[in-house]
Design a protein around this motif. Structure first.
Motif, mmCIF file in Angstrom:
data_model
loop_
_atom_site.group_PDB
_atom_site.id
_atom_site.type_symbol
_atom_site.label_atom_id
_atom_site.label_comp_id
_atom_site.label_asym_id
_atom_site.label_seq_id
_atom_site.Cartn_x
_atom_site.Cartn_y
_atom_site.Cartn_z
ATOM 1 N N GLN A 246 29.383 86.061 -17.954
ATOM 2 C CA GLN A 246 30.050 85.355 -19.043
ATOM 3 C C GLN A 246 31.286 86.106 -19.515
ATOM 4 O O GLN A 246 31.415 87.325 -19.321
ATOM 5 C CB GLN A 246 29.092 85.186 -20.231
ATOM 6 N N ASN A 247 32.215 85.354 -20.121
ATOM 7 C CA ASN A 247 33.389 85.960 -20.739
ATOM 8 C C ASN A 247 33.218 85.969 -22.253
ATOM 9 O O ASN A 247 32.844 84.963 -22.852
ATOM 10 C CB ASN A 247 34.650 85.172 -20.388
ATOM 11 N N THR A 248 33.452 87.108 -22.864
ATOM 12 C CA THR A 248 33.410 87.244 -24.315
ATOM 13 C C THR A 248 34.825 87.199 -24.857
ATOM 14 O O THR A 248 35.687 87.963 -24.415
ATOM 15 C CB THR A 248 32.748 88.570 -24.729
ATOM 16 N N VAL A 249 35.086 86.303 -25.790
ATOM 17 C CA VAL A 249 36.404 86.198 -26.412
ATOM 18 C C VAL A 249 36.419 87.059 -27.657
ATOM 19 O O VAL A 249 35.666 86.814 -28.610
ATOM 20 C CB VAL A 249 36.753 84.743 -26.753
ATOM 21 N N ALA A 250 37.270 88.076 -27.655
ATOM 22 C CA ALA A 250 37.381 88.976 -28.803
ATOM 23 C C ALA A 250 38.148 88.285 -29.916
ATOM 24 O O ALA A 250 38.956 87.380 -29.674
ATOM 25 C CB ALA A 250 38.074 90.265 -28.399
#
Length: 255
Positions: A246-250
């Protein structure tokens, strides 16, 4: 779908230099779809042009199989912060890829301060890359490799206006790693670093729009640090959680 990511920073795969040969053993159409993609980590150059002549794999039987490749000169710096391109693909009969071989021509250049300079490879002639992958493929699935040239680490200035490429690669399996992306209000040459609780660090650069993306992060909690050009001071965000696949959006980082 199992995807394996390959980036130029010597992690899970060893990198050696080889001279291009005419070994063109072929395999018939099989059930293992294989794609080689390419991206780049930002560097301090206007362009890094690499002359790609061929892409092949070595299967589990030791056969060299040529892939259908997008050959020609590619500017690696057009492939940053999550942008990539499909470099080669083919359906394979064997379910194992031990190596990827990329043949390079002589038309390699680096643009520094608006001036194009020859970019020598680290062998005298017939240069190319051999990347040890050791990847087991899933049948009836699309298996992908992402090759990330780290321009900042791979291009070395060897003298006045003289440059050579010393490839740096790392391998990443996106099924067991994640990524962090985000935005800042700073569009200068800021560096973004994600540091894990075990003090492993991963870095990239802010692009001209203030965006960034860090790939290949093992699951866990990270401290995100953005270091801009002086006189601005760095900004830090803690407890950025990364999950596998998964990609985590900061959150937006401001200065």
């Amino acid at each position: 779908m199992k995807k394996v990511i390959l980036m130029m920073c010597l992690a899970a795969g060893a990198v050696t230099i080889y001279s291009c040969s005419d070994d063109d053993s072929t395999a018939g159409s099989g059930d293992y779809t294989y794609k080689v993609r390419m991206t780049d980590a930002p560097g301090p150059y206007s362009a890094v042009n690499v002359d790609i002549q061929s892409v092949a794999i070595v299967d589990g039987e030791g056969n060299t199989v040529m892939l259908d490749a997008e050959t020609g000169v590619q500017n690696l710096l057009e492939l940053t912060n999550g942008i990539d391109m499909q470099l080669a693909s083919r359906n394979l009969e064997d379910d194992f890829v031990s190596q990827i071989k990329i043949g390079l021509g002589t038309n390699n250049t680096v643009v520094v301060d608006g001036v194009s300079r020859p970019l020598a490879f680290s062998t005298a002639d017939g240069a190319g890359l051999t990347i040890n992958v050791n990847q087991t493929l899933d049948a009836d699935e699309t298996n992908e490799i992402l090759i990330d040239f780290d321009a900042n680490a791979s291009v070395v200035e060897t003298g006045v206006d003289t440059y050579k490429i010393v490839p740096v690669i790392k391998t990443i399996d996106t099924s067991v790693t994640g990524s962090i992306s985000g935005d800042t209000n700073n569009t200068s040459l800021a560096i973004v670093t994600a540091t894990s609780t075990t003090l492993q660090s991963y870095s990239t650069s802010i692009n001209s729009a203030g965006n960034f993306k860090l790939r290949g992060l093992p699951p866990g909690s990270y401290t995100l640090t953005v270091t801009p050009i002086l006189p601005l001071t760095m900004a830090t965000q803690t407890n950025v959680v990364v999950q596998a696949g998964q990609n985590t959006v900061a959150t937006v980082i401001t200065f």
